[in-house]
Design a protein around this motif. Structure first.
Motif, PDB file in Angstrom:
ATOM      1  N   ASN A 157       0.776  -1.245   0.000  1.00  0.00           N
ATOM      2  CA  ASN A 157       0.000   0.000   0.000  1.00  0.00           C
ATOM      3  C   ASN A 157       0.807   1.295   0.000  1.00  0.00           C
ATOM      4  O   ASN A 157       0.227   2.358  -0.193  1.00  0.00           O
ATOM      5  CB  ASN A 157      -0.919   0.036   1.231  1.00  0.00           C
ATOM      6  N   CYS A 158       2.093   1.211   0.284  1.00  0.00           N
ATOM      7  CA  CYS A 158       2.840   2.446   0.521  1.00  0.00           C
ATOM      8  C   CYS A 158       4.077   2.602  -0.366  1.00  0.00           C
ATOM      9  O   CYS A 158       4.430   3.707  -0.753  1.00  0.00           O
ATOM     10  CB  CYS A 158       3.280   2.536   1.982  1.00  0.00           C
TER      11      CYS A 158
ATOM     12  N   CYS B 150       4.877   4.727  -3.626  1.00  0.00           N
ATOM     13  CA  CYS B 150       5.294   6.133  -3.499  1.00  0.00           C
ATOM     14  C   CYS B 150       6.471   6.312  -2.552  1.00  0.00           C
ATOM     15  O   CYS B 150       7.271   7.210  -2.733  1.00  0.00           O
ATOM     16  CB  CYS B 150       4.143   6.989  -2.975  1.00  0.00           C
ATOM     17  N   HIS B 151       6.517   5.476  -1.517  1.00  0.00           N
ATOM     18  CA  HIS B 151       7.569   5.637  -0.504  1.00  0.00           C
ATOM     19  C   HIS B 151       8.749   4.728  -0.801  1.00  0.00           C
ATOM     20  O   HIS B 151       8.957   3.707  -0.150  1.00  0.00           O
ATOM     21  CB  HIS B 151       7.013   5.374   0.894  1.00  0.00           C
TER      22      HIS B 151
ATOM     23  N   ILE C 135       7.537   9.967  -5.157  1.00  0.00           N
ATOM     24  CA  ILE C 135       7.008  11.216  -4.612  1.00  0.00           C
ATOM     25  C   ILE C 135       6.968  11.257  -3.082  1.00  0.00           C
ATOM     26  O   ILE C 135       7.029  12.314  -2.477  1.00  0.00           O
ATOM     27  CB  ILE C 135       5.603  11.466  -5.211  1.00  0.00           C
TER      28      ILE C 135
ATOM     29  N   PRO D 261       7.943  11.443   0.702  1.00  0.00           N
ATOM     30  CA  PRO D 261       9.112  12.157   1.231  1.00  0.00           C
ATOM     31  C   PRO D 261      10.158  11.243   1.875  1.00  0.00           C
ATOM     32  O   PRO D 261      11.306  11.652   2.034  1.00  0.00           O
ATOM     33  CB  PRO D 261       8.516  13.121   2.253  1.00  0.00           C
ATOM     34  N   MET D 262       9.792  10.029   2.268  1.00  0.00           N
ATOM     35  CA  MET D 262      10.808   9.121   2.828  1.00  0.00           C
ATOM     36  C   MET D 262      10.517   7.701   2.356  1.00  0.00           C
ATOM     37  O   MET D 262       9.364   7.344   2.132  1.00  0.00           O
ATOM     38  CB  MET D 262      10.807   9.182   4.365  1.00  0.00           C
TER      39      MET D 262
ATOM     40  N   SER E 295       4.180   8.879  13.178  1.00  0.00           N
ATOM     41  CA  SER E 295       3.462   9.609  12.128  1.00  0.00           C
ATOM     42  C   SER E 295       2.755   8.638  11.178  1.00  0.00           C
ATOM     43  O   SER E 295       1.737   8.984  10.585  1.00  0.00           O
ATOM     44  CB  SER E 295       4.345  10.616  11.400  1.00  0.00           C
TER      45      SER E 295
ATOM     46  N   LYS F 220      -5.190  10.129   6.087  1.00  0.00           N
ATOM     47  CA  LYS F 220      -4.370  10.987   5.223  1.00  0.00           C
ATOM     48  C   LYS F 220      -3.529  10.128   4.269  1.00  0.00           C
ATOM     49  O   LYS F 220      -3.266  10.498   3.135  1.00  0.00           O
ATOM     50  CB  LYS F 220      -3.467  11.859   6.094  1.00  0.00           C
ATOM     51  N   MET F 221      -3.134   8.961   4.754  1.00  0.00           N
ATOM     52  CA  MET F 221      -2.353   8.016   3.960  1.00  0.00           C
ATOM     53  C   MET F 221      -3.039   6.661   3.979  1.00  0.00           C
ATOM     54  O   MET F 221      -3.533   6.261   5.040  1.00  0.00           O
ATOM     55  CB  MET F 221      -0.931   7.879   4.517  1.00  0.00           C
TER      56      MET F 221
ATOM     57  N   PRO G 250      -3.148   8.314   0.219  1.00  0.00           N
ATOM     58  CA  PRO G 250      -4.027   9.392  -0.225  1.00  0.00           C
ATOM     59  C   PRO G 250      -5.213   8.855  -1.027  1.00  0.00           C
ATOM     60  O   PRO G 250      -5.029   8.114  -1.985  1.00  0.00           O
ATOM     61  CB  PRO G 250      -3.140  10.259  -1.120  1.00  0.00           C
TER      62      PRO G 250
ATOM     63  N   ARG H  18      -7.623   3.143  -2.904  1.00  0.00           N
ATOM     64  CA  ARG H  18      -6.362   2.881  -2.205  1.00  0.00           C
ATOM     65  C   ARG H  18      -6.523   2.680  -0.698  1.00  0.00           C
ATOM     66  O   ARG H  18      -5.534   2.457  -0.002  1.00  0.00           O
ATOM     67  CB  ARG H  18      -5.431   4.090  -2.340  1.00  0.00           C
TER      68      ARG H  18
ATOM     69  N   PRO I 229       1.428  10.355  -9.275  1.00  0.00           N
ATOM     70  CA  PRO I 229       2.402   9.566  -8.537  1.00  0.00           C
ATOM     71  C   PRO I 229       1.802   8.314  -7.908  1.00  0.00           C
ATOM     72  O   PRO I 229       0.653   8.330  -7.475  1.00  0.00           O
ATOM     73  CB  PRO I 229       2.885  10.519  -7.438  1.00  0.00           C
TER      74      PRO I 229
ATOM     75  N   TRP J 183      -3.666  16.500  -5.813  1.00  0.00           N
ATOM     76  CA  TRP J 183      -3.825  15.064  -6.087  1.00  0.00           C
ATOM     77  C   TRP J 183      -4.917  14.862  -7.112  1.00  0.00           C
ATOM     78  O   TRP J 183      -6.048  14.522  -6.772  1.00  0.00           O
ATOM     79  CB  TRP J 183      -4.195  14.306  -4.799  1.00  0.00           C
TER      80      TRP J 183
END
Ligand code: HEC
Length: 439
Positions: free
Chosen positions: A32-33, A36-37, A42, A44-45, A59, A68-69, A71, A85, A230, A358
């Protein structure tokens, strides 16, 4: 509510006992992450390893609990989308339990193998069009939508069964849309082929934007063709399994609409490309992206919740493949409802927290056949107050225009029609010619 929370606490307490990163968390991050991660994407980490994820445990918990995640912006009460998602409640409970248990790593034997990410094309394109030269995205600042017109060179009508955009530099490319501009369209007529082009700002707000003018005159059938956002790789844009394709009329240009974001670390060069798989024969259906636009609004300065409406009616039966809300920086929410000739109506999509950052396409889980005279009703709100962090100017009266400081109200609907259907006759718009207006 109280029961819910009690139930939740019980569920996470029961899980908490032996939830570990290797056994429980990593598979969720992979699925799921990590799209992008991971490096070069895109997010940030990176979230590939325990060491990556451990410092972000708190977080991560907050981001998944608030939704929020990952997205995703659609109200879950309406519609069913194949690219939804959202995490399952069970996965949210696992992530939360892991964080609450002090984020233990667990036994290395439980670790799933790392995912292999496709770095190249996920389709095998027959033809590729590239921005003719790299464009340098500055280190800092806001970058307006930048356009590149690339002639297709197609001397005959060309059917495309699948398409994919490969961003040149994912660290600076936020999203890309490629449009087809047929011969005679006045859109972006000042742009030099291959050169970066930012449309000039017209007066306080661009009412005379070419797209609005084209819509009034019933010319230009510019069509949104394919997009990149992204974290979505690979993505089927069309529905070739249904015998459909998109049409690039002979002599058309491709218009790359680039949304770049400065990453604050370094300037970056981008040279994005788009690839097409061409149909071997004429398809049974044409996939058409139609805009349901209203350009008559004037959003008063400071208004935190100004309402806009648009509507249009299908003049023939169509099969709905996707819905794609579109507004600019003051866009706040959008709802799309279908009213059927029987008098029944159905909310197809509700996006309560629309984000310009988005641009999301909502693919119907099952293609939906709707009869002639089905009406698409759109209700949207803008936040033109100073409380909207994206608002470039809360003192402005805002009208329709191409630039992000202007506004739009134009959700797109992706539909299948007979391949020889006249695109200008699929949607009937109130008080205007039935054009296939985009963007
Ligand atoms: C479609 C891309 C995408 C996916 C999928 C995604 N993220 Fe993110 N994530 C981002 C981006 C971009 C940011 C930074 C901008 C923002 O916060 O919107 C971010 C920020 C974050 C942050 C910092 C949050 C904050 O509050 O500032 C956390 C934590 C996070 N993501 C965790 C996750 C987890 C966990 C998943 C999977 C369950 C996930 N993300 C899936 C793109 C993604």
């Amino acid at each position: 509510m109280r029961y819910l929370i009690a139930g939740w606490a019980l569920a996470t307490a029961a899980l908490g006992a032996d939830v570990t990163f290797n056994k429980d968390v990593l598979p969720i991050l992979q699925k799921n992450c990590q799209a992008c991660h991971r490096p070069g994407e895109i997010g940030p980490m990176p979230l590939l390893t325990y060491d990556n994820a451990r410092p972000y445990a708190k977080s991560i918990k907050a981001a998944v609990l608030t939704g929020k995640m990952p997205p995703w912006f659609a109200d879950p009460r309406y519609g069913h989308f194949s690219n939804d998602r959202r995490l399952s409640a069970a996965d949210i409970a696992k992530l939360t339990a892991w964080v609450d248990a002090g984020a233990p790593e667990g036994d290395p034997k439980d670790k799933p193998a790392p995912l292999a990410w496709t770095e190249g094309w996920s389709i095998k394109p027959d033809v590729v069009f590239e921005m003719p030269k790299p464009y340098t995205v500055p280190k800092n600042g806001t970058i307006e939508y930048t356009y590149f017109v690339v002639p297709s060179g197609f001397t005959q009508d060309t059917w495309v069964t699948d398409a994919e955009i490969r961003p040149g530099n994912r660290a600076v490319v936020h999203h890309v849309s490629v449009y087809v501009r047929p011969p005679g369209s006045p859109w972006m007529k000042d742009a030099k082929p291959g050169e970066a082009y930012v449309p000039p700002k017209r007066g306080p707000s661009g009412v005379s934007a070419p797209s609005a003018r084209a819509a009034e005159q019933g010319v230009a059938a510019n069509e949104w063709f394919v997009g990149y956002v992204p974290g979505i790789t690979p993505q089927r844009y069309f529905a070739p399994e249904m015998g459909s394709a998109k049409l690039i009329p002979a002599g058309s240009d491709l218009v790359f609409e680039m949304h770049y974001t400065a990453n604050g670390k370094a300037a970056g060069d981008d040279q994005s490309k788009v690839g097409f798989i061409l149909a071997k024969e004429a398809p049974k259906y044409r996939l058409l992206t139609l805009g349901v636009a209203d350009a008559s609004f004037a959003i008063p300065p400071g208004d935190p919740n100004y309402e806009g409406h648009a509507s249009a009616t299908f003049d023939q039966p169509v099969t709905v493949i996707y819905l794609q809300p579109h507004m600019h920086m003051r866009g706040k929410d959008m709802e799309m409802r279908f009213e059927y000739p029987t008098g029944e109506s159905e909310t197809m999509l509700k996006v309560p927290n629309y984000s310009y950052l988005w641009q999301t396409i909502y693919y119907e889980k099952e293609p939906l056949r709707v009869p002639k005279n089905t009406k698409v009703q759109v209700t949207a709100h803008w936040d033109n107050s100073a409380n909207n962090p994206l608002n470039p100017d809360p003192t402005a009266t805002v009208r329709w225009g191409d630039q992000s400081w202007d506004e739009m109200l134009v959700p797109f609907v992706g539909v299948l029609v007979e391949s020889n259907a006249d695109p200008a006759k699929v949607l009937r718009r109130p008080g205007g010619p039935a054009v296939n207006a985009a963007p």
